[in-house]
Design a protein around this motif. Sequence first.
Motif, mmCIF file in Angstrom:
data_model
loop_
_atom_site.group_PDB
_atom_site.id
_atom_site.type_symbol
_atom_site.label_atom_id
_atom_site.label_comp_id
_atom_site.label_asym_id
_atom_site.label_seq_id
_atom_site.Cartn_x
_atom_site.Cartn_y
_atom_site.Cartn_z
ATOM 1 N N LEU A 1 -18.043 55.721 23.237
ATOM 2 C CA LEU A 1 -18.814 55.239 22.099
ATOM 3 C C LEU A 1 -17.950 54.374 21.194
ATOM 4 O O LEU A 1 -16.858 54.778 20.788
ATOM 5 N N VAL A 2 -18.442 53.178 20.879
ATOM 6 C CA VAL A 2 -17.803 52.294 19.904
ATOM 7 C C VAL A 2 -18.739 52.160 18.709
ATOM 8 O O VAL A 2 -19.926 51.856 18.872
ATOM 9 N N ILE A 3 -18.198 52.414 17.522
ATOM 10 C CA ILE A 3 -18.956 52.281 16.280
ATOM 11 C C ILE A 3 -18.357 51.120 15.504
ATOM 12 O O ILE A 3 -17.165 51.111 15.197
ATOM 13 N N ILE A 4 -19.171 50.134 15.193
ATOM 14 C CA ILE A 4 -18.687 48.914 14.542
ATOM 15 C C ILE A 4 -19.012 48.989 13.059
ATOM 16 O O ILE A 4 -20.160 48.820 12.643
ATOM 17 N N GLY A 5 -17.990 49.292 12.269
ATOM 18 C CA GLY A 5 -18.139 49.449 10.827
ATOM 19 C C GLY A 5 -17.703 50.827 10.383
ATOM 20 O O GLY A 5 -18.188 51.835 10.911
ATOM 21 N N GLY A 6 -16.781 50.869 9.409
ATOM 22 C CA GLY A 6 -16.255 52.149 8.942
ATOM 23 C C GLY A 6 -16.691 52.495 7.540
ATOM 24 O O GLY A 6 -15.984 53.178 6.801
ATOM 25 N N LEU B 1 -14.479 58.382 21.187
ATOM 26 C CA LEU B 1 -15.127 57.354 20.391
ATOM 27 C C LEU B 1 -14.097 56.651 19.520
ATOM 28 O O LEU B 1 -13.013 57.177 19.266
ATOM 29 N N VAL B 2 -14.452 55.458 19.063
ATOM 30 C CA VAL B 2 -13.569 54.709 18.174
ATOM 31 C C VAL B 2 -14.423 53.971 17.150
ATOM 32 O O VAL B 2 -15.492 53.452 17.456
ATOM 33 N N ILE B 3 -13.928 53.979 15.893
ATOM 34 C CA ILE B 3 -14.537 53.201 14.812
ATOM 35 C C ILE B 3 -13.712 51.937 14.625
ATOM 36 O O ILE B 3 -12.487 52.008 14.465
ATOM 37 N N LEU B 4 -14.365 50.778 14.626
ATOM 38 C CA LEU B 4 -13.688 49.505 14.386
ATOM 39 C C LEU B 4 -14.089 49.003 13.002
ATOM 40 O O LEU B 4 -15.270 48.772 12.732
ATOM 41 N N GLU B 5 -13.102 48.855 12.114
ATOM 42 C CA GLU B 5 -13.353 48.438 10.731
ATOM 43 C C GLU B 5 -12.484 47.239 10.388
ATOM 44 O O GLU B 5 -11.273 47.268 10.585
ATOM 45 N N ASN C 1 -10.813 58.764 16.076
ATOM 46 C CA ASN C 1 -10.038 57.549 16.312
ATOM 47 C C ASN C 1 -10.671 56.382 15.567
ATOM 48 O O ASN C 1 -11.865 56.120 15.716
ATOM 49 N N TYR C 2 -9.903 55.688 14.751
ATOM 50 C CA TYR C 2 -10.404 54.505 14.056
ATOM 51 C C TYR C 2 -9.320 53.451 13.993
ATOM 52 O O TYR C 2 -8.124 53.750 13.985
ATOM 53 N N LYS C 3 -9.741 52.199 13.965
ATOM 54 C CA LYS C 3 -8.815 51.066 13.905
ATOM 55 C C LYS C 3 -9.191 50.199 12.710
ATOM 56 O O LYS C 3 -10.312 49.677 12.639
ATOM 57 N N LEU C 4 -8.253 50.043 11.769
ATOM 58 C CA LEU C 4 -8.477 49.238 10.576
ATOM 59 C C LEU C 4 -7.989 47.813 10.813
ATOM 60 O O LEU C 4 -7.215 47.547 11.724
ATOM 61 N N GLU D 1 -4.403 42.144 13.828
ATOM 62 C CA GLU D 1 -3.035 41.654 13.707
ATOM 63 C C GLU D 1 -2.092 42.444 14.612
ATOM 64 O O GLU D 1 -1.157 41.891 15.199
ATOM 65 N N GLU D 2 -2.332 43.735 14.738
ATOM 66 C CA GLU D 2 -1.438 44.588 15.525
ATOM 67 C C GLU D 2 -1.659 44.440 17.026
ATOM 68 O O GLU D 2 -0.711 44.415 17.813
ATOM 69 N N GLU D 3 -2.914 44.344 17.442
ATOM 70 C CA GLU D 3 -3.232 44.383 18.871
ATOM 71 C C GLU D 3 -3.614 43.042 19.465
ATOM 72 O O GLU D 3 -3.687 42.913 20.688
ATOM 73 N N GLY D 4 -3.879 42.041 18.618
ATOM 74 C CA GLY D 4 -4.355 40.770 19.138
ATOM 75 C C GLY D 4 -5.788 40.886 19.616
ATOM 76 O O GLY D 4 -6.597 41.610 19.028
ATOM 77 N N LEU D 5 -6.126 40.181 20.686
ATOM 78 C CA LEU D 5 -7.485 40.181 21.222
ATOM 79 C C LEU D 5 -7.651 41.334 22.210
ATOM 80 O O LEU D 5 -6.868 41.465 23.146
ATOM 81 N N GLN D 6 -8.667 42.165 21.982
ATOM 82 C CA GLN D 6 -8.901 43.341 22.824
ATOM 83 C C GLN D 6 -10.370 43.424 23.215
ATOM 84 O O GLN D 6 -11.254 42.957 22.489
ATOM 85 N N LYS D 7 -10.627 44.059 24.384
ATOM 86 C CA LYS D 7 -11.988 44.304 24.839
ATOM 87 C C LYS D 7 -12.154 45.775 25.199
ATOM 88 O O LYS D 7 -11.252 46.388 25.769
ATOM 89 N N ILE D 8 -13.327 46.309 24.857
ATOM 90 C CA ILE D 8 -13.659 47.696 25.191
ATOM 91 C C ILE D 8 -15.019 47.718 25.882
ATOM 92 O O ILE D 8 -15.993 47.157 25.370
ATOM 93 N N SER D 9 -15.082 48.358 27.026
ATOM 94 C CA SER D 9 -16.350 48.586 27.707
ATOM 95 C C SER D 9 -16.846 49.981 27.305
ATOM 96 O O SER D 9 -16.168 50.978 27.547
ATOM 97 N N ALA D 10 -18.015 50.033 26.660
ATOM 98 C CA ALA D 10 -18.510 51.292 26.102
ATOM 99 C C ALA D 10 -19.797 51.738 26.787
ATOM 100 O O ALA D 10 -20.584 50.918 27.275
#
Length: 424
Positions: free
Chosen positions: A6-11, A30-34, A79-82, A100-109
């Motif tokens: 599960l990917v949640i877009i917005g924290g 799951l991961v929250i992307l903020e 798990n969350y990524k700011l 800035e830390e990871e550059g360009l990333q892709k997640i298949s959810a």
Amino acid sequence: MKNCDLVIIGGGPAGLAAAVAAHDAGVKDLVILEREPTLGGILNQCIHNGFGLHTFKEELTGPEYAARFEQMAYDRNLNYKLGSTVINVTKDRVVTYVSEEEGLQKISAKAVILTCGCRERPRGAINIPGARAAGIFSAGTAQKLVNIQGLMPGKEVVILGSGDIGLIMARRMTFEGAKVKAVVELMPYSSGLNRNIVQCLNDFNIPLKFSHTVVDIKATDGRVSSVVIAQVDDKLRPIMETAEEIACDTLLLSVGLLPENELASYADVEISPITNGAIVDDRMMTSVEGIFECGNVLHVHDLVDYVSEESAHAGRCAASYILSQNSKVTGYVPTVGTNGVRYVVPQKIAKNDSVEPISLRMRVGNVYKNVEIAVLLDGEKVASRKKQIVTPGEMETIVLNSEIVAKVKIGKQLEVTLNVGGTK
């Protein structure tokens, strides 16, 4: 390519509530992307009270309310990524983000929940004539300047629009020593909560001018020096004979919120032309299987408590979708609003799912007094509630219990309507 359940877009409040509920329902991966440097979303700049009365049974400020849900996330080690901005979502649920830390990333959810919130409508969208001068801010930008950065946008203020942020900023600017000359509203009614009109305007003798708008902005040395307002007729056209010039150095715009649905559009999600949010079923699932939406990106809420409630429901339904082996829908019962009801969310109810009870949330298109909000299943009334007054600024909710839901799922259409001045 990473994989995730599960990917949640917005924290913000919606994303945090959805994540906590999904975790508690059994989805741990799951991961929250903020995109901001902190969790909490818009609540971090909403330092006034009035939050949490429904959710926590006590009155909290925005940061305090956000902190409660942040603590729930920390307690569950979510798990969350700011600082992570999502730039694309496909209908196959591949999420692309950059940081800035990871550059360009892709997640298949396996599932995605969109909790992107909304943004303010800018000056360019409402075509105000006049100078392109310094001193023109959206109300939310002014709120961030004052409450987070400690900066004052101006000293003499006119506010266009009576949305909740504008009303609250009228009081906030007054607290900080500014003079709020007037709040000007195009419509003959406010788009904000009545309590905010009382607490933010009436208590400070700030005039609220209904059926008025700004027809000109004047500037001196590149800064706003005055605005010209005028009354409008029943077709919202300015009556120039009523024009009045108000000296000010700042104009705040509180002229509506727009759900941020660019990512939903990338994924070919069907968007409602009324709410500007996705069309969802009772599980908060969009027209694209496995993509869910909730909170202000779905439709603009008046209370954050309702955002949390709706988003927790979306989180549980997303978890059920991920963990279930057979989630195909066999058909839908559409919901429609009539006779003054502008929209109903969800817009359809799946016939073969196990969701119950079901909350129908709606807004009306005008001010109505002595009304019955009636829910009709194929013309037969199955639920209702009476209200002394309903307004566009306050969202209404009717909860359908399990007995009613069972009837709905074998019906053809669910209609929510207003019976004004009595019942039928």
